[in-house]
Design a protein around this motif. Structure first.
Motif, short mmCIF file in Angstrom:
data_model
loop_
_atom_site.label_atom_id
_atom_site.label_comp_id
_atom_site.label_asym_id
_atom_site.label_seq_id
_atom_site.Cartn_x
_atom_site.Cartn_y
_atom_site.Cartn_z
N GLU A 41 49.07 44.54 41.19
CA GLU A 41 48.60 44.30 42.56
C GLU A 41 48.01 45.59 43.16
O GLU A 41 47.00 45.57 43.85
CB GLU A 41 49.77 43.77 43.42
CG GLU A 41 49.48 43.57 44.90
CD GLU A 41 48.36 42.57 45.18
OE1 GLU A 41 47.83 41.96 44.21
OE2 GLU A 41 47.99 42.43 46.35
N ARG A 42 48.69 46.68 42.85
CA ARG A 42 48.22 47.98 43.35
C ARG A 42 46.81 48.25 42.83
O ARG A 42 45.91 48.62 43.58
CB ARG A 42 49.17 49.06 42.85
CG ARG A 42 49.27 50.22 43.77
CD ARG A 42 50.50 51.04 43.56
NE ARG A 42 50.83 51.31 42.18
CZ ARG A 42 52.03 51.16 41.66
NH1 ARG A 42 53.03 50.74 42.40
NH2 ARG A 42 52.26 51.44 40.39
N VAL A 91 54.57 47.14 45.77
CA VAL A 91 53.83 46.07 45.09
C VAL A 91 53.81 46.36 43.59
O VAL A 91 54.06 47.51 43.17
CB VAL A 91 52.37 45.94 45.63
CG1 VAL A 91 52.35 45.67 47.12
CG2 VAL A 91 51.55 47.18 45.31
N SER A 92 53.48 45.37 42.80
CA SER A 92 53.48 45.56 41.34
C SER A 92 52.30 46.44 40.95
O SER A 92 51.29 46.52 41.68
CB SER A 92 53.34 44.20 40.66
OG SER A 92 52.04 43.70 40.90
#
Ligand code: FAD
Ligand code: NAP
Length: 528
Positions: free
Chosen positions: A254-255, A250-251
């Motif tokens: 997002e993380r 995930v980006s």
């Protein structure tokens, strides 16, 4: 039947065996039931698994008539719960308190165990269950000069039942594990000055503890069977949906969003349940470490102190702590962090603690220095199996068991949450119920076939030890100098002791052994 220990494990085992009409005697060193919750009465002690999950599930009536008042119950409430269970199921008459089991010797000719106690008594039992606890043998303070100390000293795992008045006192706390992290904010409320002697910092998640409204509790109880099944099939014995994404898939934004959501929810799994690769991929783990360190830097105002409180190990590989205001406590003027990594404690003096850097004057010393975990309470007993071989000898290079339940060469001896089972990596009450149920089914199986002996085969044990080692080797766990590997006890063999495959998978493995006719065990009758 003999059971050693009257905590969550011993009480449940007793209840189940009683249901079969067996004659059972429980030996308990303490003066009452409760185990962990009888001994650990230090300020701030509470569970880090939600109360509604950190309890028995075997009786719907018990579930319905007990009220948990907080998301994470405090020690007095958990102790009251275990006392309530004891009385509700009339368990007390079969428990011999104030009695330490000192030796267990198997008599092969009679096919029974001779159980000896510190009261000089020896009784025989066909089967023995060791419900002695993974965290019950407190590590004694190793510092020379302790007897010369003019103030009072306490081990958190032997905290006096009547409490300790710390008002106006200069208090020193040695240790910064889960115990100290819970105790510090409470001790700092009372004491004049607190110095925390830290060797290694730890990660800690906010508990976000709160009162549990009765409406919420009622709802939980109504859906309890499904909730508990989910816990039993999970990795950690808690009813949380497993993660589906890998941290590096995930980006970064997002993380961060997912870690922040976990941090706001709080609890031991705040970060570890975000991604699938938390325990297995160093790079994924680093993202969670960085997040946790950033939180510490935000919470602690003095940047030098904040840096000293930032851990460096892979997050989760030492038991993650859960706190209420731990890091913030260091913002108080009367609280000081003392680094005993660079200047270790050398001695206790009549006035306090001495390190290479100087002497610290104290009125009260609190040792929150942990336990000889997992094997400590087992090996404290002189256990000798078939051929008189001591367990300590068989385990000289680290514990060896089959399923964490039995040991080759030691017939009719069972461990509850022994080494090689999920034990301390799980919600322990879930694991305890599973082990006690498995033992009961096993005894039913033996009796229904007119048998009275069961022993793990050496081959099955070898395979299991290998399997447990392989599973651990796929994770980051063994890399930390933790009590999971015995690193906190000088001279203890360094072996990663718990099963890392998860509660659900472990349960299936145990069930398969049964389905295959107790595969890996040798079953026999008295004369065979
Ligand atoms: P114990 O509760 O340790 O009981 C063992 C009993 O055996 C003790 O009373 C001891 O006196 C007795 N005994 C031992 N040796 C002998 C002997 N030779 N003769 C006679 N008696 C003997 N786990 C979780 O899952 N969630 C939590 O939130 C959690 N919080 C914890 C908090 C603290 C402070 C500690 C120390 C542990 C915590 N644990 C937690 C782990 C906890 O130990 C288990 O959850 C659980 O209480 C273990 O129950 P038990 O009956 O197996 O062992
Ligand atoms: P611990 O995690 O083993 O921590 C002991 C602490 O004492 C460590 O910081 C250790 O430092 C330090 N220490 C030990 N010997 C020392 C020495 N000679 N000099 C300086 N420092 C020393 O023990 P614990 O905090 O009692 O916790 C044990 C386990 O019990 C937990 O991991 C958890 O499973 C359970 N527990 C749970 C809760 C909960 O939240 N429900 C609360 C308490 C305990 P090093 O790390 O450098 O060795």
């Amino acid at each position: 039947m003999a059971i050693v220990g009257a905590g969550f494990s011993g009480l449940y085992m007793l209840h189940r065996l009683r249901g079969r009409g067996l004659r059972v005697r429980v030996f308990e060193r303490g003066a009452d039931v409760g185990g962990t919750w009888y001994w650990n009465r230090y300020p701030g002690a509470r569970c880090d698994i939600e109360s509604v999950d950190y309890c028995y599930s075997f009786s719907p009536e018990l579930l319905a008539d007990w009220t948990w008042t907080e998301r994470y119950a405090a020690q007095p409430e958990i102790l009251r719960y275990l006392q309530h269970v004891t009385d509700r199921f009339a368990l007390r008459p079969d428990i011999q308190f104030g009695t330490q089991v000192t030796s267990l010797h198997y008599d092969a000719a009679q096919n029974h165990w001779l159980v000896s106690t510190d009261a000089g008594e020896t009784v025989s039992a066909r089967y023995c269950v060791l419900a002695v606890g993974n965290l019950s043998r407190a590590k004694p303070p190793p510092f020379p000069g302790l007897e010369s100390f003019r103030g009072q000293w306490y081990h958190t795992a032997r905290w006096p039942a009547e409490g300790v008045d710390l008002q106006g006192q200069r208090v020193g706390i040695v240790g910064t594990g889960s115990t100290a992290i819970q105790a510090l904010p409470q001790i700092a409320r009372q004491a004049d000055r607190v110095q925390v002697f830290q060797r290694t910092p730890n990660y800690s998640m906010p508990a976000r503890n709160r009162p549990l409204p009765t409406s919420e509790l009622r709802e939980v109880v109504q859906g309890y069977p499904a909730r508990r099944r989910a816990a039993e099939q999970s990795d950690a014995g808690v009813p949380i949906a497993p993660p589906r994404l890998a941290a590096l898939d995930v980006s970064p934004a997002e993380r961060r969003r997912m870690y922040e959501a976990g941090w706001q929810r709080g609890g031991i799994n705040a970060l570890s349940y975000a991604f699938t690769d938390f325990f297995t991929d160093e790079r994924a783990n680093l993202t969670a470490q960085d997040f946790a360190r950033e939180k510490i830097r935000q919470l602690v105002r003095n940047p030098v102190v904040a840096e000293a409180l930032c851990p460096a190990h892979h997050i989760g590989t030492k038991r993650t702590c859960v706190d209420t205001g731990y890091f913030e406590t260091y913002n108080q003027d009367h609280v000081e962090l003392v680094d005993v990594r660079s200047s270790p404690v050398t001695t206790v003096t009549p006035r306090g603690l001495a390190t290479a850097a100087g002497e610290y004057e104290l009125d009260v010393l609190v040792f929150a220095i942990g336990f000889d975990a997992i094997t400590g309470a087992l090996l404290e007993i002189d256990i000798r199996g078939r051929d008189g071989a001591p367990l300590a000898e068989q385990w000289a290079a680290g514990p060896r068991s089959y399923l964490g339940l039995c040991v080759a060469g030691f017939p009719n001896l069972f461990m509850i949450t022994g080494p090689g089972s999920p034990s301390v990596l799980s919600n322990m009450v879930v694991s305890i119920e599973q082990h006690a149920d498995w033992i009961l089914d096993c005894l039913d199986h033996l009796h229904s076939r007119g048998l009275n002996r069961i022993e793990a085969s050496a081959q099955a044990q070898d395979r299991w030890v290998c399997h447990v080692g392989e599973l651990a080797g796929r994770t980051l766990y063994p890399r930390a100098a933790s009590w999971y590997v015995g690193a906190n006890i000088p001279g203890k063999p360094r072996v990663f002791m718990p099963y890392t495959g998860g509660c659900g998978t472990y349960r299936k493995e145990c069930d398969q052994v049964v389905e295959r006719g107790y595969e890996g065990f040798v079953l026999g009758g008295a004369g065979t």
